[in-house]
Write an enzyme that holds these catalytic residues in place. Structure first.
Site, PDB file in Angstrom:
ATOM      1  NE  ARG A   1      -0.824   0.194   5.099  1.00  0.00           N
ATOM      2  CZ  ARG A   1      -1.199  -0.568   6.039  1.00  0.00           C
ATOM      3  NH1 ARG A   1      -2.197  -1.238   5.906  1.00  0.00           N
ATOM      4  NH2 ARG A   1      -0.749  -0.054   7.085  1.00  0.00           N
ATOM      5  CG  ASP A   2      -1.150   4.918   0.661  1.00  0.00           C
ATOM      6  OD1 ASP A   2      -1.558   3.822   1.555  1.00  0.00           O
ATOM      7  OD2 ASP A   2      -2.190   5.625   0.673  1.00  0.00           O
ATOM      8  CD  GLU A   3       1.845   2.545   6.611  1.00  0.00           C
ATOM      9  OE1 GLU A   3       2.156   2.589   7.868  1.00  0.00           O
ATOM     10  OE2 GLU A   3       0.800   2.105   6.603  1.00  0.00           O
TER      11      GLU A   3
ATOM     12  CD  GLU B   1      -2.221  -2.998   9.196  1.00  0.00           C
ATOM     13  OE1 GLU B   1      -1.636  -1.982   9.590  1.00  0.00           O
ATOM     14  OE2 GLU B   1      -2.840  -3.227   8.070  1.00  0.00           O
TER      15      GLU B   1
ATOM     16  CG  HIS C   1       1.582  -5.301   8.607  1.00  0.00           C
ATOM     17  ND1 HIS C   1       1.222  -4.849   7.563  1.00  0.00           N
ATOM     18  CD2 HIS C   1       1.777  -4.360   9.448  1.00  0.00           C
ATOM     19  CE1 HIS C   1       1.168  -3.259   7.732  1.00  0.00           C
ATOM     20  NE2 HIS C   1       1.297  -3.183   9.049  1.00  0.00           N
TER      21      HIS C   1
END
Length: 831
Positions: free
Chosen positions: A360-362, A634, A655
């Protein structure tokens, strides 16, 4: 040659395209080239190269090296890695050419989620720095980046870590990195001011293509796209062989999950994770993304002129090229898949830095995740290079900003106060690395950073000695926390903070002792005692009950030595009771999960830990496995029972933090545990339980491989161990009548002995209800039946037959043979 010596001798400068406008949406990759002469009698040649961005170097038309995403991600303000390549075999006497393509990467591209993400955090524009060292018998010459280079563009039209790449094959200039190429239409370059003192040699291994996966299924969707399932959630990209007309555009989107049979992109948030390939139209063409990577299991492809041959698609797995050092397997296929999911999530999140997620955007170096997971990471792979490099970045950011950032490299621009489990990675990670590898230099390099962190929290303690103020993540993602407030779990965040600070202050005292700083050792030991006493006064009753009455509160108090010996029995009983009352469902988050099974074992409740491990209903360790997970999630319920994505907006399916249960599998189920730094002495004390009848594990330590295998059969136990040279092991044989321990040294050792038969009230005549209520027994039954009768929907069928004996329930199942009944009876008898 050392990097700074090379810089002084060659005097390279950072260069980039001249007068190139800066775009908020992303730029085409920069193509940079120059030519140079090689005289006769060349003995060797080395290319030194780095970039503000991601670089692909070429010499005489050949790609240099097998690295990807070079030079990787570090805290570019303070440490920019320069990698070296032997290019002696690529050069020829006379005219040669050096070229490089530089993409945005982490230096320029968007980093951070949709609310806080920014571009150009580390640099204003893409830039290349390189030098070629040419050695002759009588001299050394250098070819370095300077104003004589030329700049152009090519097929890479856009590129970003989060959003993917667009490659137009029609625009690739043929021969651009070969001598004699006409670059008269290209533009000039300009020097880019940058402090070359930040240039460093690599500490960690490079990122490489590690493995390729073939599709397990390819099909056409109702939307007219082609969907490819690679069978495994990975970090990397898709390589395709394509053919079509010039200008045809093939679009590839990446997803972690299917919902209702179609790719679902919810877990990506704002990351587009989309690659586009524009065909040249010259027969069969091969396309592979550059300057990006994705976290995915499924690829959705649009624009194909016909069906996709599965042989024309491969998923390319990329991560830091670490050596595997740890293995583990059991007689339970679900536990094996859980462990394999832990391994894959680690692989997918060690892409240069230890990240939280790859999709994702992380994709940031969150400190809490690696702090929770580091004991497991040290067992599975040789992480010295990756994590020592990251700790150097952490220390540099800490010196610059005055605090340990929550993510390293620091890109968030918020949260500047210390918090437990996240910020104290500055102490616990070096200590864990020292314990694994036995290298005091690891502690010495981090000592200043460790001391600085301890001092920053010591100044925040209240008059009683408690860390009682400021923001805390607490037991992050406790399954009982509100969906939109994952820090608001059952356990008070400041209880968590004070417990963790006691632990790290003790680790700090031990570090000072190892390094011979006796005054510091006494100071930090006194500090640990002060906080421990304050914790006990505030949070623990005389008899050992802990306020909050949460599993995490008890687990931390037990594991961090916060209780007197007499209080441990009561605390262990209360913890086990809480676990039982939750019906063995998970009730812990990031802070508690790494410790709860250990705390149960430490207080004599290992069988309860096994039941916690083997529970199948959500939230549990095995629920994701039964939902088809191939990596660690996660959230415990990242996917809901109906297969839809949890609507919280924070639902990565890759995660590793909650995979920290694997440390208990390694040290308790297999029983491998170092009792001194670097495995000079070890304890091998497996504790069989649950439905497991066989376990094998091996770990490559700095002294060699240590392994253990145990097998339990009706009335018999066998144990085999292997010990490396220079290591002394104390072996404690499980269920041995004499309870004797054996001191063994280098070599293979084995024991077989009779054990008392365990009483088990559960048989094939027991009600299905009783079998369902015992997670270990039900897991064993499921393993047997699913092996011969897959896709039965067994749990659902059993739930509808709770009051019937198992034998009658089996009568209604198709294909139940006498041999299968005998096997079930044997498995139940062995439990």
């Amino acid at each position: 040659m050392e990097i700074q010596a090379m810089v002084e001798a060659a005097r390279p400068v950072f260069i980039g395209p001249c007068n190139r406008p800066i775009s908020e949406q992303g730029d085409p990759a920069a193509y940079l080239r120059s030519e140079f002469d090689v005289a006769p009698a060349l003995t060797s040649a080395v290319l030194y190269v780095t970039a503000l961005g991601i670089v692909e170097p070429y010499v005489n038309g050949t790609r240099v090296g097998d690295e990807v995403l070079e030079p990787g991600w570090t805290s570019y303000r303070h440490r920019l890695v320069v990698r070296s390549h032997d290019i002696s075999g690529l050069l020829k006497q006379g005219l040669n050419a050096f070229g490089a393509v530089v993409g945005e990467g982490w230096a320029l591209g968007r980093i951070g989620d949709a609310t806080i993400g920014h571009r150009r955090i580390f640099a204003d524009r893409a830039a290349l720095l390189a030098a070629i060292e040419l050695r002759y018998p009588d001299r050394v010459e250098f070819v370095a980046t300077d104003g004589r280079f030329r700049a152009g563009e090519g097929s890479v039209r856009s590129n970003g870590i989060y959003d993917g790449v667009t490659i137009d094959a029609q625009l690739e200039p043929e021969g651009w990195s070969e001598p004699g190429f006409d670059d008269s239409a290209w533009g000039a370059v300009e020097p880019i001011a940058r402090d070359v003192s930040a240039l460093v040699a690599p500490v960690g291994p490079p990122i490489r293509r590690i493995e390729e996966l073939a599709p397990v299924k390819v099909w056409s969707s109702e939307a007219g796209t082609v969907v490819v399932d690679f069978g495994q959630n990975i970090s990397g990209w898709v390589r395709l062989r394509l053919s079509g007309r010039a200008g045809d555009t093939i679009t590839v989107r990446h997803a972690e999950v299917l919902v209702d049979g179609v790719p679902d992109y919810t877990t990506l948030r704002s990351a587009r994770a989309t690659d586009r390939f524009v065909l040249r139209g010259s027969g069969t063409e091969e396309f592979e993304p550059r300057f990006t990577f994705h976290g995915f299991r499924y690829a959705e492809i649009e624009g194909l002129s016909g069906p996709l041959d599965p042989g024309d698609a491969r998923a390319v797995v990329i991560h830091s090229d670490m050596a595997r050092t740890g293995w583990f397997e059991t007689s339970n296929a679900q536990v094996n898949r859980l462990h394999e999911n832990v391994v894959w999530s680690m692989r997918d999140n060690f892409v240069g830095v230890p990240t939280d997620c790859p999709q994702r955007d992380e994709r940031l170096g969150w400190t809490g995740d690696i702090n929770a997971f580091s004991p497991t990471a040290c067992y599975l792979y040789d992480v010295r290079g990756v994590l020592e490099s990251w700790l150097a970045d952490l220390a540099a950011e800490q010196r610059a900003f005055g605090f340990v950032p929550y993510v390293v490299p620091y890109v968030l621009g918020a949260w500047n106060a210390p918090t437990a489990l996240w910020s104290d990675v500055a102490v616990s990670l070096p200590w864990n690395l020292y314990w694994e590898y036995g290298d005091e230099a690891i502690l010495r390099r981090s000592y200043e950073s460790m001391v600085s962190f301890i001092g920053s929290v010591e100044g925040l303690l209240d008059s009683h000695g408690l860390w009682s103020s400021g923001f805390q993540f607490g037991d992050w993602l406790d399954p009982d926390a509100p969906m939109r407030s994952p820090a608001r779990g059952k356990t008070d965040g400041h209880l968590v903070a004070s417990a963790f600070f006691t632990k790290v202050a003790r680790e700090m005292a031990e570090t000072a002792r190892v390094l011979g700083h006796s005054d510091d050792a006494q100071r930090f030991s006194d500090l640990a005692d002060r906080v421990r006493n304050a914790f006990r006064s505030e949070y623990v009753s005389h008899n050992g009950r802990v306020v909050n009455e949460s599993p995490t509160a008890y687990a931390l108090a037990i594991e961090f030595g916060l209780l007197d010996h007499g209080q441990l029995v009561k605390a262990g009983e209360r913890l086990a009771d809480l676990v039982r009352r939750a019906n063995y469902k998970i009730a812990t988050g990031f802070a508690g999960t790494p410790h709860i099974a250990h705390a149960l074992t430490r207080t004599g409740h290992t069988e309860d830990a096994y039941r916690l491990l083997l529970r199948e209903e959500q939230p549990s360790f095995l629920y994701p496995v039964l939902q088809g997970a191939t990596t660690i999630w996660e959230r415990w319920d990242a996917l809901l029972p109906d297969g839809s994505v949890n609507p919280s907006g924070m639902t990565s399916l890759n995660h590793y933090a909650l995979g920290s249960i694997a440390h208990w599998l390694h040290t308790v189920v297999a029983g491998l545990e170092a009792t001194s730094p670097g495995y000079e002495t070890i304890r091998i004390a497996p504790q069989p339980g649950g439905s497991l009848t066989h376990v094998g594990a091996a770990h490559d330590t700095v002294r060699g491989r240590v392994s253990v295998e145990w097998r339990r059969e009706p009335g018999t136990m066998s144990v085999s161990v292997a010990v490396p040279s220079g290591t002394t092991a104390v072996v404690e044989l499980p269920h041995h009548p004499s309870r004797a321990s054996h001191v063994v040294r280098e070599g293979a050792h084995s024991w077989t002995y009779e054990i008392a038969q365990r009483a088990n009230r559960l048989t094939v005549e027991s009600p299905v209800r009783d079998l369902l209520d015992d997670p270990g027994t039900w897991a064993a039954i499921s393993a047997v039946l699913s092996e011969d009768l897959p896709d039965l929907g067994l749990r659902r069928l059993a739930e509808g037959n709770k009051d019937r004996p198992l034998s009658q329930f089996l009568d209604d199942l198709p294909g139940i043979s006498g041999a299968l009944r005998d096997k079930l009876a044997s498995v139940l008898a062995s439990l």
